[in-house]
Structure formats: structure tokens, C-alpha cells
Design an enzyme around this catalytic site. Structure first.
Site, PDB file in Angstrom:
ATOM      1  N   LYS A 182       0.820  -1.203   0.000  1.00 47.12           N
ATOM      2  CA  LYS A 182       0.000   0.000   0.000  1.00 47.12           C
ATOM      3  C   LYS A 182       0.861   1.262   0.000  1.00 47.12           C
ATOM      4  O   LYS A 182       0.670   2.165  -0.803  1.00 47.12           O
ATOM      5  CB  LYS A 182      -0.945  -0.008   1.216  1.00 47.12           C
ATOM      6  N   GLU A 188      10.352  -5.277   4.167  1.00 49.99           N
ATOM      7  CA  GLU A 188      10.434  -6.662   3.726  1.00 49.99           C
ATOM      8  C   GLU A 188      10.107  -6.793   2.240  1.00 49.99           C
ATOM      9  O   GLU A 188      10.774  -7.526   1.502  1.00 49.99           O
ATOM     10  CB  GLU A 188       9.490  -7.554   4.535  1.00 49.99           C
ATOM     11  N   GLY A 243      -5.045  -2.299   4.745  1.00 46.79           N
ATOM     12  CA  GLY A 243      -4.368  -3.441   4.151  1.00 46.79           C
ATOM     13  C   GLY A 243      -5.051  -4.759   4.442  1.00 46.79           C
ATOM     14  O   GLY A 243      -5.191  -5.615   3.558  1.00 46.79           O
ATOM     15  N   ARG A 244      -5.511  -4.962   5.675  1.00 43.49           N
ATOM     16  CA  ARG A 244      -6.132  -6.234   6.044  1.00 43.49           C
ATOM     17  C   ARG A 244      -7.548  -6.367   5.506  1.00 43.49           C
ATOM     18  O   ARG A 244      -8.174  -7.414   5.672  1.00 43.49           O
ATOM     19  CB  ARG A 244      -6.109  -6.393   7.560  1.00 43.49           C
ATOM     20  N   GLU A 329      -4.888  -7.246  14.701  1.00 39.10           N
ATOM     21  CA  GLU A 329      -4.370  -5.945  14.293  1.00 39.10           C
ATOM     22  C   GLU A 329      -5.440  -4.872  14.416  1.00 39.10           C
ATOM     23  O   GLU A 329      -5.135  -3.714  14.705  1.00 39.10           O
ATOM     24  CB  GLU A 329      -3.846  -6.013  12.858  1.00 39.10           C
ATOM     25  N   HIS A 360      -5.615 -33.810  17.584  1.00 35.57           N
ATOM     26  CA  HIS A 360      -4.477 -34.624  18.009  1.00 35.57           C
ATOM     27  C   HIS A 360      -3.307 -33.748  18.462  1.00 35.57           C
ATOM     28  O   HIS A 360      -2.170 -34.214  18.522  1.00 35.57           O
ATOM     29  CB  HIS A 360      -4.053 -35.546  16.865  1.00 35.57           C
ATOM     30  N   LYS A 463       7.840  -0.927  12.996  1.00 37.85           N
ATOM     31  CA  LYS A 463       8.554  -0.607  11.759  1.00 37.85           C
ATOM     32  C   LYS A 463       9.649   0.431  12.009  1.00 37.85           C
ATOM     33  O   LYS A 463      10.771   0.309  11.503  1.00 37.85           O
ATOM     34  CB  LYS A 463       7.567  -0.080  10.712  1.00 37.85           C
TER      35      LYS A 463
END
Length: 485
Positions: A182, A188, A243-244, A329, A360, A463
Site C-alpha cells: 500500500k 520486507e 491493508g487487512r 491488528e 491430536h 517498523k
């Protein structure tokens, strides 16, 4: 409604007081809350509380374009990204970009957009992290076929091991790279994009040839220039899309390419169907509102501290980390938009796994451990395969666990509050509705808790600290600056 009510040793379930209550149904999804820990009267009180809080009115205001992200003075119009009506806010610009996106995806799929040496595109690498990866990854995992025509790879973590694995699976001459960010400043993503660009260079793809192998998706108008690409290789998202919440936008470009525009359209239509349900259904029948009220009740009344998502369907496995980001978030905050500290619990910790495997692994803790957990058991009435015995055993397991997970000693202070969510099928349309339902649940919880679900100050601080650490400086100094400001 306050958070001071004492928790009794015997905790009732809704079905004890209202055994005839039918599940709420919409958009091919059936929600059963009869294993939740409240009485029918308490549920009715919750519905009244929602009215007093103006829950649905606030939700409709968001959809209509009110400024709801007060920290950034922005709208939150992810619903407009999947709108099919000219009455939706910003519909014209969204439709124009959607048409560009679809035209490009069709060109790639039909072989009209090819690599610089004429090779047909066979692989797509999505470079992006957080909201630029989790939504598309969840959708791809759910909807990909056993032998897809185009393969989609995700490069999110800045870890050379992942980079090597992704690149080794691809032929650079038949690979399309989508760099999604965005802001186009995410470190990263920058590092991974540079590494993949070098991979193209090492394989003779340089200069103008790069434009046949790389596109960008961003709200930053300089994104194409940053990557030395022509303007037509840039696809737009907007500052008013979190963004999410962005999988419905050009962030979904890799999905439109790999799955096809027809499937992506169905995905949007399912979400739009849930949007219309969320703004028209009364609170007692409104799927996202019911989920939000259950989580609010569990957090503020029942002392529940975590929410566990357990999909009994391999296709829905990646919804767990997607929901984790969406809720944690959005709701991982203890201050209201004005900066005042909120008294009491807000968002829950979200975790989970494929349900059959979880049985399990950690179900022993859920069943007999010292915890209070809310649980969503999710499955489909239609399997995604032709193996009848597999589906029969899987279905028996989830139905058994729906009962086993609530069968605790009535005198125990520890318990699970279980909802079941059943899809009639896992299709693009139903997946869109399911993901939109959870989005609306999350933003409604923001209203109930009194927090802004659209900012992420803790993420931004992290960040800044990492950038300072990368330059060799002591990140503790920045913390001291923040504390003193």
C-alpha cells in the site's frame, strides 16, 4: 451492559433456555450459537444493548462513506471494492480500476500477455506481506484446483530460505511478479522485490523486458517509477482501504490471474451479498452482528481471553492466520480514538488450526485445561473431493467435537463457548461471504469496544524500531523518544 457482572460457577448455554432457537442463515452460511454460554434472555438483552449502542447504525454509516478511521481522518470503504451498484461511494473509480485489473488478468490467462521471449505465463509470484499477502493467500489456498493452469507463489517473509524455495520452483521467462504494498515503503517487500529483480537480471531479463514480468500494486503514485516500470504496469489501491481489508482490490490481482476473472467476480459478489445482509438484517438475524455480540459477551462477561478458529476443511486452513491478523491488528488496542484508556477487555487473542489435526494436538487443553476459550467450528456441507469415506469420518469428527468441547463439569470455572458455522459449499461466492462476515464482525467489535479498528499504531512503532536497528542504531532510544512525547 457493563463488564462488572460476576461469573457464576454454573455457566448456562443458550440451548438450555431456548432449545428451539433455529440457526441464523444467510448467504449460504448457517450460524448456530446454541452452545454459547448465555441464556435466551441474556441474548435478547444483548440485542437491546446493540440497539442502544447504535451498532447497526454505525455499521451502515461506515458503508455509506462516513469518516470512521479517526486517527487518519479517512473513510473505510472496503465494501465499495466489491460493490456492483452505482450508489456505492467511489463506485466509478473502483469500477474503472477493476476493469483494468480484469483486462490484464484476461490477457495473461489467454496468452496475449507473455514473457519477454514469448513464453506463456505459468507462474505468478506475489511479493507482499501482511494485508498484501494474507488475504490473497487464504483465497488461493481455498480455491486452487489440484492441477492449476497457473501456479501462485507467495513471498512474504524476508527470509532467504523462502526466497530460494519460491525462485527454484519458477522459470523466470514464464513468471509474472506482482509487487504489492500500500505504501510501497514496507521494508520486507522492498528487500524481496530487489532480490527477485536481481533474479530476473541474472537470467537476462533487463531493461524494457522487465515490464513483461513485473507489475506493482500500491496507493503510492510513484510505485512504478520506484521499480523502473512504465505507468501502465501499476495498479491502484486507495488510502481509504486498510491493508487487512484489501483482498477485494487490486491486491487480489494475482487471484484474478491465477483463478480467473469469473471466479474473482463470484468472490466479490459473495462479499457484496454479505454486505447487503449486514446492513438490512435485524440484529437478531444478522450473522456478523451476532458473532460480534457473542465475542463482546465472552470478553467482557465471561472472562474469555482467546478465540479459536477450527476449520474442518483443508481449503479453509489459511483462514486461521488471515483472521488472526484481521482481528488482532484491528482490535489489539486499549485506548479509544481520543487516547483515553479503555477500562476492561478489548480484542481477544486469535489462534487455531485445521480442526481434524488440532484434535491430536491441543484439543486436550481445550477439553480439560485451565482456560476459557470461544471457538468457531467451521465446515462445509459439500466436500471438495470425491472420497466419500474421508468426508464421512471428517464430518463425524466435527459433530462430535461440537459436543465434546462444551461438555465440561458444571462446577468448573473453565469452559469453552462454541459456535458452529456451516457453509453449503466452499465456492468463490461462499468464501467471499464468509470473509466479509468476519470483516464486519471485526469492525462491529471496534464499535462495541470503543476503539478504532482501522489503524495499527503498534505495527507502525515496530517498523520504526526495525528501521533504526537496521541502520545500526539503538532502537531503545526511539522508545525513549516515544515515551517522552
Amino acid at each position: 451492559m457493563t463488564s462488572s457482572k460476576k461469573i457464576t460457577t454454573r455457566i448456562p448455554m443458550l440451548r438450555e433456555s431456548d432449545p428451539q432457537r433455529a440457526p441464523a442463515c444467510a448467504c449460504g452460511i448457517k450460524l448456530d450459537i446454541s452452545r454459547q454460554r448465555l441464556t435466551a434472555d441474556e441474548f435478547r438483552d444483548l440485542a437491546v444493548f446493540a440497539g442502544e449502542k447504535g451498532l447497526l447504525e454505525a455499521h451502515r454509516a461506515m458503508v455509506d462513506g462516513a469518516v470512521v478511521n479517526e486517527a487518519e481522518h479517512r473513510q473505510a470503504l472496503h465494501t465499495s471494492l466489491r460493490a456492483f451498484s452505482a450508489g456505492a461511494p467511489r463506485y466509478t473509480e473502483v469500477l474503472a480500476e477493476r476493469n483494468r485489473l480484469f483486462a490484464f488478468a484476461k490477457a495473461v490467462r489467454e496468452g496475449r500477455w507473455r514473457g519477454c521471449r514469448g513464453d506463456r505465463i505459468t507462474d505468478v509470484i506475489n511479493i507482499g506481506i501482511g494485508g498484501s499477502e494474507m488475504g490473497p493467500h487464504a483465497v488461493w489456498h481455498a480455491l486452487q484446483t489440484a492441477r492449476p493452469d497457473l501456479k501462485l507463489h507467495f513471498l512474504a517473509s524476508v527470509d532467504g530460505v523462502l526466497l530460494e524455495r519460491v525462485l527454484s520452483a519458477c522459470n523466470p521467462r514464464s513468471t509474472l511478479v506482482v509487487v504489492s504494498s500500500k505504501s510501497f515503503t514496507t521494508r520486507e517487500t522492498q528487500v524481496n522485490a530487489t532480490a527477485v529483480d536481481q533474479w530476473l537480471l541474472d537470467n537476462g531479463i533487463v531493461g524494457a523486458d522487465r515490464s513483461r514480468h513485473m507489475v506493482v500494486v500500491s496507493a503510492n503514485p510513484e510505485a512504478a517509477d520506484i521499480m523502473c516500470l512504465p505507468p501502465e504496469n501499476a495498479f491502484r489501491i486507495w488510502s481509504w482501504v486498510g491493508g487487512r481489508f484489501s483482498v477485494w482490490s487490486s491486491i487480489g490481482l494475482p487471484l484474478a490471474v491465477a483463478l480467473g476473472t469469473e471466479a474473482f467476480t463470484e468472490f466479490l459478489m459473495g462479499a457484496n451479498e454479505m454486505d447487503r445482509h449486514s446492513v438490512t438484517a435485524p440484529v437478531e438475524e444478522n450473522l456478523p452482528a451476532i458473532l460480534a455480540l457473542m465475542e463482546y459477551w465472552n470478553a467482557t462477561k465471561m472472562g474469555v481471553t482467546s478465540h479459536c478458529l477450527l476449520p474442518y476443511d483443508e481449503r479453509l486452513r489459511v483462514l486461521v492466520p488471515w483472521l488472526q491478523q484481521l482481528e488482532m491488528e484491528s482490535l489489539g488496542k486499549t485506548h479509544d480514538p481520543s487516547g483515553e484508556k479503555i477500562d476492561g477487555v478489548t480484542g481477544l487473542a486469535v489462534w487455531g488450526s485445521n480442526g481434524d489435526e488440532g484434535q491430536h494436538s491441543f484439543y486436550q487443553w481445550l477439553r480439560d485445561g485451565a482456560g476459557r476459550t470461544s471457538i468457531d467450528l467451521v465446515w462445509s456441507e459439500m466436500p471438495g473431493h470425491r472420497y466419500a469415506e474421508h468426508y464421512r469420518v471428517l464430518l463425524a469428527n466435527v459433530r462430535a467435537q461440537a459436543e465434546a468441547l462444551v461438555a465440561r463439569n458444571s462446577d468448573s470455572p473453565y469452559f469453552n463457548a462454541v459456535s458452529t458455522i456451516v457453509l453449503d459449499a466452499v465456492t468463490p461466492r461462499r468464501l467471499g461471504a464468509l470473509m466479509a462476515m468476519y470483516e464486519h464482525k471485526t469492525t462491529m467489535l471496534g464499535h462495541l469496544f470503543g476503539i478504532n479498528p482501522f489503524d495499527q499504531p503498534g505495527v507502525e512503532l515496530g517498523k520504526k524500531l526495525s528501521q533504526r536497528a537496521e541502520r545500526g542504531a539503538d532502537p531503545k532510544a526511539l522508545l525513549a523518544e516515544v515515551a517522552g512525547s
